[in-house]
Scaffold this active site. Structure first.
Site, PDB file in Angstrom:
ATOM      1  N   LYS B  78       0.849  -1.199   0.000  1.00 33.29           N
ATOM      2  CA  LYS B  78       0.000   0.000   0.000  1.00 33.29           C
ATOM      3  C   LYS B  78       0.882   1.247   0.000  1.00 33.29           C
ATOM      4  O   LYS B  78       1.897   1.280   0.706  1.00 33.29           O
ATOM      5  CB  LYS B  78      -0.914  -0.024   1.240  1.00 33.29           C
ATOM      6  CG  LYS B  78      -1.971   1.073   1.268  1.00 33.29           C
ATOM      7  CD  LYS B  78      -2.871   0.963   2.508  1.00 33.29           C
ATOM      8  CE  LYS B  78      -3.984   2.028   2.479  1.00 33.29           C
ATOM      9  NZ  LYS B  78      -4.890   1.923   3.648  1.00 33.29           N
ATOM     10  N   SER B 158     -10.018   2.292   2.566  1.00 35.85           N
ATOM     11  CA  SER B 158      -9.027   2.993   1.757  1.00 35.85           C
ATOM     12  C   SER B 158      -8.051   2.060   1.042  1.00 35.85           C
ATOM     13  O   SER B 158      -7.417   2.469   0.075  1.00 35.85           O
ATOM     14  CB  SER B 158      -8.228   3.933   2.645  1.00 35.85           C
ATOM     15  OG  SER B 158      -7.422   3.206   3.545  1.00 35.85           O
ATOM     16  N   SER B 182     -10.537   0.230   6.861  1.00 35.08           N
ATOM     17  CA  SER B 182      -9.840   0.305   5.571  1.00 35.08           C
ATOM     18  C   SER B 182      -9.164  -0.980   5.115  1.00 35.08           C
ATOM     19  O   SER B 182      -8.682  -1.047   3.984  1.00 35.08           O
ATOM     20  CB  SER B 182      -8.794   1.416   5.608  1.00 35.08           C
ATOM     21  OG  SER B 182      -9.412   2.659   5.445  1.00 35.08           O
TER      22      SER B 182
END
Lengths: 95, 491, 492
Positions: B78, B158, B182
């Site tokens: 990420k 997210s 998330s």
């Protein structure tokens, strides 16, 4: 609770985010909606409840007083958008 | 070569050890698959040179019999994780081409265990969002589509890049972060497994901060076993993070397949929210039945302050974010937009550098902390947080081992579908996940079925602090009962 | 809030057109904590390094960087708290003070706003002539220093150096207990002494390691507190005094003209001798304090506090009392001697070898005077405590006269050597042989018959004869013997 446009401008200034005049009323609407949403909390009786200070039952960790970092100016300056020798450079600050 | 990408890591690990294929071959297959899947927009930066170099190192270690726990694993990272020498932006324009001279603690651990980095994955800007539509790099596309439709769906947020990439089999596992859901919500939207560990289990050092008291790193993986394997290498004490907890990392993988007989599973009545879709309701009761069939005891429990978690979250998280994001000021790194003086430089830089959702949350955060409002908002929210945590403590003290809830109120929605919704409607996506962050507990999202439209739906299991093992054991029961869910390759 | 309405000594009041005014002063001292590494990072606190070299990723607030508290800084704050007889808070917390400034990389300063590590204490300050005041300590908390912005290198740009960013400071907040610039200066001097004794701050004001924010207001005696202004970052004790005087007069002038004081932050310009409002801080402050979620509450064990208390050195007040009691020196001398721990130690070494009162006199008047003149610290004194002790012993036992002692001191300062050997080898010994002295006395009397007559009429003139005899003996005659013989011979 709702905010007025001056408050929107004041908060934007506090947060150092430029807000154009035509954005203010839209932002006001959005902030009002969020504030209305969180308003639900006011119905709860929280008298005497301690505010959470840490989500895990632990206390501060302490480090020994040893120098083991720094001494590499390039490492902290290499991503700078503007520099002069080994200084960061910003528009003049008036005190 | 796509069949290599269909293996789980547990399977690939065996084949690598048996020298059926090499780590370089495995990672090459993934690099090709990534190229073919660029339309999904899951990666914001591909790092093929690094991948092949590290894969070759993995092969050498395997040959020497020194394979680590994640040896050769093709990993997506990420973009919130700082990666040494590799651009890290948190998917925000404000970070520009920021290239950290340091590696996050978690990815360092994974690298030490032999993981190979394929590239950086998309996410909502500074992890603020539930659909990954706030990313400066555009929205990643969910590999899943509604039956008979080619409408693009979001992969959640997210960590939408992470979930999309794992579901699309363009990485074997991915790092993610979870502040209000998330990890678990994107996993639920994509038929993957997401783990949000106990607060303090994984170091936050080197991960771009959103809300410090809520942020936690964790994996998204193809199944429960892979998630457990990844967790084993992500968790661990770090003296550089004051909130990291010094407690041994158990063998999570060993918990997968462990019997759940005699465990007490709580079903909280407060999660039965108004307007909950029937299929979610059904999924939930089926999950309870499946655990019961495996020998667990199902008990109804009460978490009375549940409905206050989301409003409290939308005070605490923006407040912390408004302060955490003050460092993006155009002075030491990232983008700068000129101004006549220093203040104007700050204001221009931050107006241009942050997207609208981030700006909104920073302003809300600044507002709730400002003079005259602090007690009414921030202090009250932190008191509510205490109550939420006490709810869980009461239930756990009564002998409940884990809590079963739906992971999300709905299946994945369409890209742009929520464009006209108010910010608050989008926030409701986190209604089932956010309590876990507020109380610092571990939670796992595990796929449990498909919606009528053919989209993955998931259940969430919530555990006692540092008892991720029970979550892996119970999630594996759900997984075994319902099978795995794999998206067809249409891209 | 009303202050205790003690009637102030009139000497501290400032006369205005509408009557007397009283100044009310409170100080926030920022003292750099003596430590190797910074408060929350492992980079060096060393002074004078090249720009941005003592900067870690944490100090530069790189994304994802986290603070970890330096244990020694905590211990130093506790020691300091103990040094001002303050309450030590076993649990304290760190908050963020949010504001934007280029030398504040995080966009917030980590500080102990709500729950400081040290609570209320007191500092006793000598004002001379037996007067003492006690200045209350409100709190002491730990916080981060900011970096440094340099504004004079370029007309359009400021340069930022983060070497100081994150260095630990103790903010020592006094109560508004001072009523004159002299009291404020004496308080800072005393506090500095305490810090240096404890070793928690070197007190080096030239390096900015000790600086003060000065809160000044004025009022008519007995009236409630007036509106105060804060003068930021005053970096010498002299300037603190000047800033207070200047600011008080400015406020009195405004009030006497019928105006009102704006509560604001000001800067003192020592060149122009004026204070002016800070332009950059015009907008209302709203620091949005909240607990730093990256740091857990700081919990200190009582056993650690006890251990630190046991390890504290003798503090200035205790040392002073002991000097008065054990050495019989005057309170004033004791105060001067205990101003610096090194001076006090030096004095004790000297006193051990000779008469303490003579030792005090020599240390304060001769040694300190000479060190000050040369700008030499006592730790580098060319005359050692052993040498000065030897000299004092020679004076005390009458081996040399006071005048010769001064010559001997000069020899010790410039050439060194053993005092007793020097006295022997250079024939500096006092002449106590009465026969020899009588001879000189007779010569002087014989040469000055007119003065003899005058002295008989006015005995105080004998002093003139003493001087003549001493001169003639090269300063070596024992003055007491000279005196006795003269009196006898002159019949006075």
């Amino acid at each position: 609770m709702s905010v007025d446009e001056n408050t929107v401008r004041r908060v934007a200034r506090l947060a150092r985010i430029a807000v154009a005049d035509d954005e203010v009323s839209k932002l006001k609407g959005e902030l009002d909606a969020i504030l209305a949403f969180v308003e639900e909390l006011s119905e709860l009786d929280v008298e005497g409840v301690p505010p959470m200070t840490s989500v895990i039952p632990a206390t501060a960790r302490l480090r020994d007083d040893v120098v083991n970092d720094g001494e590499d100016a390039e490492k902290v300056l290499m991503n700078a958008p503007a520099r002069e020798a080994d200084f960061y450079v910003v528009p003049k600050v008036v005190e | 070569m796509t069949e290599l990408c269909d293996l789980t890591f547990a399977e690939a690990r065996k084949a690598l050890a048996a020298k059926e294929f090499s780590a370089v071959e495995l990672n090459k297959a993934y690099l090709e698959a990534m190229e073919a899947a660029r339309g999904l927009n899951a990666y914001v930066l591909e790092t093929p040179e690094i991948a092949l170099e590290r894969a070759a190192e993995s092969d050498a270690r395997i040959a020497r019999g020194e394979a680590g726990a994640l040896e050769g694993l093709p990993l997506g990272v990420k973009d919130l994780y700082c990666t040494e020498g590799v651009r890290t932006t948190a998917c925000s324009k404000i970070l520009g081409d920021f290239t950290p001279p340091y590696e996050s603690h978690v990815t360092s651990l994974m690298r030490s265990a032999g993981a190979v980095m394929l590239g950086k994955l998309n996410n909502d800007e500074f992890a603020m969002g539930s659909s990954n539509e706030t990313s400066a790099f555009g929205t990643p596309v969910n590999p899943w589509r509604r039956k008979g439709s080619d409408a693009k769906l979001v992969a959640g947020g997210s960590s939408g890049g992470s979930s999309a990439a794992v579901a699309a089999r363009i990485c074997l596992g991915a790092t993610a972060t979870d502040t209000g859901g998330s990890i678990r919500q994107p996993a639920a939207f994509t038929g993957t497994v997401g783990v949000k560990p106990t607060y303090g289990r994984c170091s936050r050092w080197g991960i771009v901060a959103f809300a410090s008291s809520l942020d936690q790193a964790g994996p998204i993986a193809r199944d429960v076993r892979d998630a457990a394997i990844l967790m084993g290498s992500m968790a661990g004490y770090d003296k550089r993070d004051s909130t990291s907890v010094d407690t041994p990392v158990p063998d999570y993988e060993a918990a997968v397949g462990r019997s759940v007989k005699g465990l007490r599973i709580g079903v909280p009545k407060e999660y039965r929210v108004d307007g909950m879709p029937a299929e979610i309701e059904k999924l939930w009761s089926q999950g309870a039945e499946q655990l019961k069939a495996a020998g667990a005891e199902i008990v109804e429990v009460s978490l009375p302050h549940t409905k206050y978690a989301l409003p409290a979250y939308y005070i605490v998280a923006p407040a912390e974010a408004s302060s955490n994001l003050a460092r993006y000021d155009g002075v030491r790194y990232g983008a700068r937009v000129a101004g006549r003086d220093i203040t104007e430089m700050y204001e221009n830089t931050r107006a241009a550098g942050f997207g609208s959702e981030v700006r909104r949350r920073i302003m809300i955060g600044a507002y709730v902390l400002s003079a005259g409002y602090y007690d009414a908002y921030y202090v009250r929210a932190q008191k509510v947080r205490t109550l939420i945590k006490q709810d869980f403590e009461t239930v756990f003290a009564a002998g409940v081992d884990a809590i079963l809830t739906p992971a999300t109120p709905s299946a994945a929605f369409g890209v742009g579908e929520m464009a006209n919704a108010s910010p608050v409607e989008m926030y409701l996506n986190d209604v089932f996940t956010v309590t876990v962050n507020m109380a610092g507990l571990p939670g796992v999202s595990v796929p449990a079925g498909l919606s009528a439209e053919g989209l993955p739906l998931a259940l969430q299991l919530i555990g006692r602090p540092f008892d991720e093992e029970t979550l892996f054991a119970t999630a594996a029961v759900i997984e075994d009962a319902n099978g795995r869910f794999t998206a067809d390759r249409w891209w | 809030m009303n202050a205790p309405s003690k009637i102030p000594a009139s000497s501290k009041l400032i006369a205005g057109a509408t009557g007397d005014w009283e100044i009310v002063i409170g100080l926030e001292i920022h003292a750099q904590v003596t430590s190797e590494a910074k408060l929350f990072s492992g980079s060096s606190t060393g002074f004078g390094a090249s720009p941005n070299s003592h900067v870690s990723l944490v100090d530069a607030a790189m994304p994802g960087m986290l603070p970890v508290l330096n244990h020694e800084c905590v211990r130093q704050a506790i020691r300091t708290g103990l040094g001002v007889k303050a309450q030590i808070n076993l649990t304290s917390t760190f908050d963020r003070k949010n504001y934007f400034y280029p030398d504040l990389p995080q966009g917030y300063q980590i500080s102990q706003y709500k729950s400081p590590i040290v609570g209320e204490g007191v500092v006793i300050v000598d004002m001379g002539e037996g007067e003492q005041i006690s200045v209350g300590i409100e709190r002491i908390h730990l916080e981060q220093d900011a970096g440094k912005s340099i504004h004079d290198q370029d007309p359009r740009l400021s340069f930022v150096d983060l070497n100081r960013s994150g260095v630990a400071l103790m903010e020592i907040v006094s109560k508004p207990d001072m009523r004159s610039s002299d009291e404020a200066k004496a308080y800072v001097t005393k506090l500095r002494t305490i810090l240096r004794y404890i070793g928690s701050c070197d007190g080096d004001m030239d390096k900015g390691n000790l600086r003060a924010d000065v809160n000044v207001s004025v009022r008519k005696p007995g009236a409630p507190f007036g509106t105060r202004c804060e003068i930021k970052n005053v970096n010498s004790i002299r300037f603190i005094g000047q800033a207070i005087e200047t600011e008080a007069r400015r406020q009195i002038e405004i009030l006497e003209d019928g105006g009102a004081i704006d509560q604001e932050t000001r800067l003192f310009d020592p060149v122009k001798g004026e204070t002016r409002a800070m332009r950059s801080k015009e907008e209302a402050h709203d620091y949005r304090y909240f607990p730093d979620p990256d740091l857990l509450p700081l919990v200190v064990e009582q056993s650690e506090v006890d251990e630190l208390a046991a390890g504290l050195p003798e503090l200035p007040d205790d040392k002073k009392a002991r000097f008065i009691r054990d050495y019989g020196v005057t309170p004033y001398d004791a105060m001067v001697l205990t101003l610096e721990r090194e001076s006090a130690d030096f004095f004790e070494q000297v006193a051990k070898r000779g008469d303490p009162k003579t030792a005090a006199n020599w240390v304060i008047n001769e040694l300190f005077g000479r060190l000050n003149k040369d700008g030499t610290p006592i730790t580098e004194s060319p005359v050692s405590a052993a040498q000065l002790g030897g000299l004092v012993k020679l004076v005390a036992d009458g081996t040399i006269s006071g005048k010769i002692a001064k010559d001997l001191f000069e020899i010790l300062w410039t050439e060194g050597g053993d005092p007793r050997e020097l006295v022997e080898s250079r024939g500096l010994k006092q002449v106590t042989d009465t026969g020899a002295i009588e001879k000189v006395v007779d010569e002087v009397i014989a040469a000055n018959p007119d003065k003899v007559e005058q002295a008989k009429a006015k005995p105080t003139l004998a002093g003139w004869f003493v001087g003549q005899v001493m001169k003639a003996s090269g300063g070596k005659a024992n003055p007491q013997a000279v005196n006795d013989i003269l009196k006898r011979k002159l019949g006075i």
